[in-house]
Scaffold this active site. Structure first.
Site, mmCIF file in Angstrom:
data_model
loop_
_atom_site.group_PDB
_atom_site.id
_atom_site.type_symbol
_atom_site.label_atom_id
_atom_site.label_comp_id
_atom_site.label_asym_id
_atom_site.label_seq_id
_atom_site.Cartn_x
_atom_site.Cartn_y
_atom_site.Cartn_z
ATOM 1 N N GLU A 178 69.710 -21.928 61.468
ATOM 2 C CA GLU A 178 68.501 -21.916 60.680
ATOM 3 C C GLU A 178 67.645 -20.680 60.745
ATOM 4 O O GLU A 178 67.631 -20.014 59.685
ATOM 5 C CB GLU A 178 67.635 -23.107 60.774
ATOM 6 C CG GLU A 178 66.408 -23.141 59.712
ATOM 7 C CD GLU A 178 66.993 -23.353 58.244
ATOM 8 O OE1 GLU A 178 67.705 -24.554 58.032
ATOM 9 O OE2 GLU A 178 67.148 -22.357 57.533
ATOM 10 N N ASP A 234 64.193 -28.145 34.790
ATOM 11 C CA ASP A 234 64.857 -29.523 35.106
ATOM 12 C C ASP A 234 64.650 -29.834 36.399
ATOM 13 O O ASP A 234 64.479 -28.979 37.582
ATOM 14 C CB ASP A 234 66.316 -29.299 34.803
ATOM 15 C CG ASP A 234 67.076 -28.255 35.301
ATOM 16 O OD1 ASP A 234 67.125 -28.193 36.581
ATOM 17 O OD2 ASP A 234 67.329 -27.180 34.517
ATOM 18 N N ASP A 247 67.649 -19.017 32.966
ATOM 19 C CA ASP A 247 67.755 -20.666 32.784
ATOM 20 C C ASP A 247 69.057 -21.217 33.403
ATOM 21 O O ASP A 247 70.108 -20.701 32.956
ATOM 22 C CB ASP A 247 67.344 -21.021 31.440
ATOM 23 C CG ASP A 247 66.999 -22.611 31.375
ATOM 24 O OD1 ASP A 247 67.076 -23.370 32.155
ATOM 25 O OD2 ASP A 247 66.987 -22.894 29.917
ATOM 26 N N ILE A 248 69.244 -22.214 33.921
ATOM 27 C CA ILE A 248 70.298 -22.716 34.413
ATOM 28 C C ILE A 248 70.655 -23.939 33.935
ATOM 29 O O ILE A 248 69.748 -24.868 33.997
ATOM 30 C CB ILE A 248 70.478 -23.018 36.130
ATOM 31 C CG1 ILE A 248 70.113 -21.924 37.013
ATOM 32 C CG2 ILE A 248 71.756 -23.807 36.471
ATOM 33 C CD1 ILE A 248 71.056 -20.754 37.004
ATOM 34 N N ASP A 299 67.573 -17.564 57.951
ATOM 35 C CA ASP A 299 66.425 -17.208 57.349
ATOM 36 C C ASP A 299 65.993 -15.816 57.514
ATOM 37 O O ASP A 299 65.567 -14.996 56.770
ATOM 38 C CB ASP A 299 65.246 -18.165 58.091
ATOM 39 C CG ASP A 299 65.629 -19.600 57.743
ATOM 40 O OD1 ASP A 299 66.493 -19.955 56.662
ATOM 41 O OD2 ASP A 299 64.969 -20.216 58.077
ATOM 42 N N GLY A 325 65.647 -25.170 29.813
ATOM 43 C CA GLY A 325 64.235 -25.209 30.185
ATOM 44 C C GLY A 325 64.135 -25.902 31.673
ATOM 45 O O GLY A 325 65.322 -26.160 32.195
ATOM 46 N N SER A 373 68.312 -23.695 52.372
ATOM 47 C CA SER A 373 67.849 -22.902 53.488
ATOM 48 C C SER A 373 68.068 -21.624 53.005
ATOM 49 O O SER A 373 67.495 -20.372 53.573
ATOM 50 C CB SER A 373 68.404 -23.177 54.723
ATOM 51 O OG SER A 373 68.016 -24.321 55.338
#
Ligand SMILES: *[C@@H]1O[C@H](CO)[C@@H](O)[C@H](O)[C@H]1NC(C)=O
Ligand SMILES: *[C@@H]1O[C@H](CO)[C@@H](O)[C@H](O)[C@H]1NC(C)=O
Ligand SMILES: *[C@@H]1O[C@H](CO)[C@@H](O)[C@H](O)[C@H]1NC(C)=O
Ligand SMILES: *[C@@H]1O[C@H](CO)[C@@H](O)[C@H](O)[C@H]1NC(C)=O
Length: 570
Positions: free
Chosen positions: A284, A551, A530-531, A288, A549, A489
């Site tokens: 992690e 979600d 927008d996905i 990062d 829009g 992550s």
């Protein structure tokens, strides 16, 4: 109020032998059973000493919240006028009556509290398990998670004297459990090691199956040129003994950012004795670091590492993180936090304490990005057994920016793979009401959900995530190996890097950094791609769909750097 404290002192001294004989108690929280797959194994050793924390009623959190929204909402006359650490603490400091009420209660066991948080709203006392059981009508025990082996010393219920109800918001650690995953609080999943001789492909199509920093630069328009403002820092949070490995970072930079000096590094900021031990590379922490240092070109990165004694069953990573951050005077302008746990593992009071801490940081002008989780609507639960959709903390806190995940390119779609039970964390809090900045969008979204979902999610509450970025097949280096990883992550540090680069340009232009970003985000949805397709199936449903829009799986979408820039007036 002075009279009340005097009365309490008198009561307490009468009650020396048994602290409760003359007091009626108020139960602050009770759970019927431990969360998830934790089971109780033993009573906790009675003579074990630990620090118990009391979060007292804050002077005027409502005023702080109002200020936070004013300074974070574009167009408000106060926009950008962030508060100083002292100004925040003034609003948060407890009343002296609360402190004396607490201490007179503790004096029944000959205990005295010490100020713990900088504003003094959290006080701590070192005591034995036996004393804690007496004081709180609690039953501390050792719980072990059957899947991961993670141990936690907690109680299933606790109480405070009725007359302290107005003074004490939460006591910790009590009923809030840690995340069930050993090693790190939230799962990114390691997969095959990629061929180390892979050529770095610039062609966007390769980004579908092999996502690199150049893919992020290309897809989201992230500049590759170096930042100029050395005062503007980016903070990467490390919890649960996750450490950045320097050799992995250098290998990553040499392959994926050959234009940056391979020696590009970071500084270490320690909370509660946190270290950055090179003997063990954290997947992690490595991820990062690589997607901040490797994307936020030229921005000084700080690794904020929160200490945890090996397998410490008393540990509470999120409260410790908040308490540590609030103590730091010179904070980075952006924080990247890739850790999460289901709300059901914590409790409202603890989650609320952590969330209010984020509001205090936001009021100081810090943008906070938090991963939305990697198990879609099931949280950490069994996908076949879940009765309602899970919500993840601290993503469900309204004062942070929650980052969801996407997959593929052309089109980029919401991340959800039913067979793997892997998906963008997603949904609605059961703790926090819906904030105004997202109301119109969230209510519009709820209208397109099938009525068969009624009862599976909370219609009146905070919806998340707010934004999204790519979270699958991410190239990174771990333990000296080129590898791939899936998880929000990965998307979280990408968003944090973008905010830090925007802050660099704002500072260079003599403007305030973005600060708490959500009011800006919902007012500038056009600055995001927008996905509109994909979903996160789970709990025997299709999960939340991505739609035009906002979600509850990709938020307002993935970032478009140049549009964000112009929306910020740059
Ligand atoms: C508190 O200290 C006093 C004086 O030392 C002692 O008499 C009393 O027993 C102690 N009470 C408890 C609850 O430990
Ligand atoms: C990561 O995601 C990819 C694309 O969905 C999938 O093929 C792969 O199996 C995932 N890895 C793991 C370990 O689940
Ligand atoms: C780093 O971890 C190793 C192995 O766990 C341990 O032996 C060593 O003492 C640690 N070093 C520091 C500086 O904490
Ligand atoms: C729904 O969320 C609200 C906060 O918005 C909370 O007060 C309420 O308890 C939640 N309902 C359930 C069933 O958890």
């Amino acid at each position: 109020m002075a009279k009340l404290s005097f009365f309490l002192v008198a009561l307490a001294s009468m009650a020396n032998a048994s602290p409760h004989s003359t007091r009626s108690m108020h139960e602050l929280h009770r759970r019927d059973s431990p969360p998830g797959t934790f089971v109780k194994t033993d009573a906790a050793p009675e003579d074990q000493v630990f620090n118990l924390h009391f979060a007292l009623a804050q002077n005027d959190f409502a005023a702080l919240e109002q200020k936070l929204y004013a300074i974070s909402t574009p167009g408000n006359v106060e926009y950008g006028n962030h508060l100083t650490k002292d100004e925040v603490e003034e609003l948060i400091a407890p009343s002296p009556d609360s402190v004396s009420a607490l201490d007179s209660w503790l004096s029944s066991l000959n205990l005295t509290s010490q100020a713990y948080s900088p504003a003094g709203d959290v006080r701590s006392v070192s005591l034995t398990v036996k004393q804690a059981n007496q004081l709180l009508d609690a039953e501390y025990a050792t719980f072990v998670d059957q899947k991961s082996g993670v141990k936690a010393v907690r109680t299933l219920s606790y109480s405070i004297p009725v007359d302290l109800k107005e003074h004490i918001d939460v006591v910790y650690p009590t009923t809030s459990f840690p995340a069930p995953i050993a090693g790190f609080a939230k799962g990114s999943t390691i997969i095959r090691a990629a061929d180390s001789k892979d050529v770095l492909a610039a062609a966007p199509q390769s980004c579908a199956t092999s996502f690199t920093p150049s893919c992020a630069q290309e897809l989201y328009g992230i500049p590759t040129t170096s930042a100029t403002e050395s005062s503007n820092h980016l903070g990467v949070v490390g919890l649960t003994d996750e450490w950045i490995n320097n050799a992995d970072l250098q290998m990553f930079l040499m392959k994926y950012r050959p234009d940056l000096p391979p020696s590009t590094s970071y500084s270490v900021v320690s909370i509660s004795g946190g270290v950055n031990n090179q003997s063990r590379a954290g997947p992690e922490a490595d991820l990062d670091a690589q997607y901040t240092i490797g994307l936020a070109s030229g921005i000084p990165v700080e690794f904020i590492t929160v200490g945890q004694a090996a397998n410490d069953p008393i540990d509470e990573p999120f409260t410790k993180l908040i308490d540590g951050l609030l103590n730091i005077k010179n904070l980075p302008s952006v924080l990247s936090i890739s850790y999460a746990l289901p709300e059901s593992f914590t409790d409202f009071a603890t989650a609320n304490y952590v969330c209010n801490g984020f509001a205090q940081l936001g009021a100081r002008g810090i943008s906070i990005f938090v991963a939305s989780g990697d198990r879609g609507v099931t949280g950490e639960g069994d996908p076949d057994l879940c009765h309602t959709f899970a919500a993840m903390a601290p993503s469900s806190c309204p004062y942070i920016t929650s980052v969801g995940g996407t997959q593929d390119i052309n089109p980029e779609v919401a991340w959800g793979v039913a067979q793997l039970d892997e998906a963008s964390g997603s949904g609605f809090s059961n703790f926090f009401p819906m904030p105004d900045y997202q109301k119109a969008d969230v209510i519009a979204y709820q209208k397109v959900l099938p009525s068969s979902y009624d009862g599976l999610y909370n219609k009146t509450s905070r919806g998340y995530p707010d934004v999204a970025a790519r979270s699958t097949l991410i190239e990174y280096v771990w333990k000296g190996q080129y590898s791939q990883i899936n998880g929000t992550s990965a998307s979280t540090p990408m968003l944090a890097s973008i905010a830090a680069l925007l802050n660099d340009e704002l500072v260079a232009a003599g403007k305030s950094p973005i600060g708490f970003m959500n009011p800006f985000i919902y007012a500038n949805k056009d600055a995001f791609h927008d996905i509109t397709s994909g979903s996160n199936p789970g709990c025997n449903t299709d999960g939340f769909p991505a739609v035009p829009g906002w979600d509850a799986i990709t938020g307002v979408g993935t970032p478009a750097y140049s549009k964000l820039k112009s929306a910020l007036g740059l």
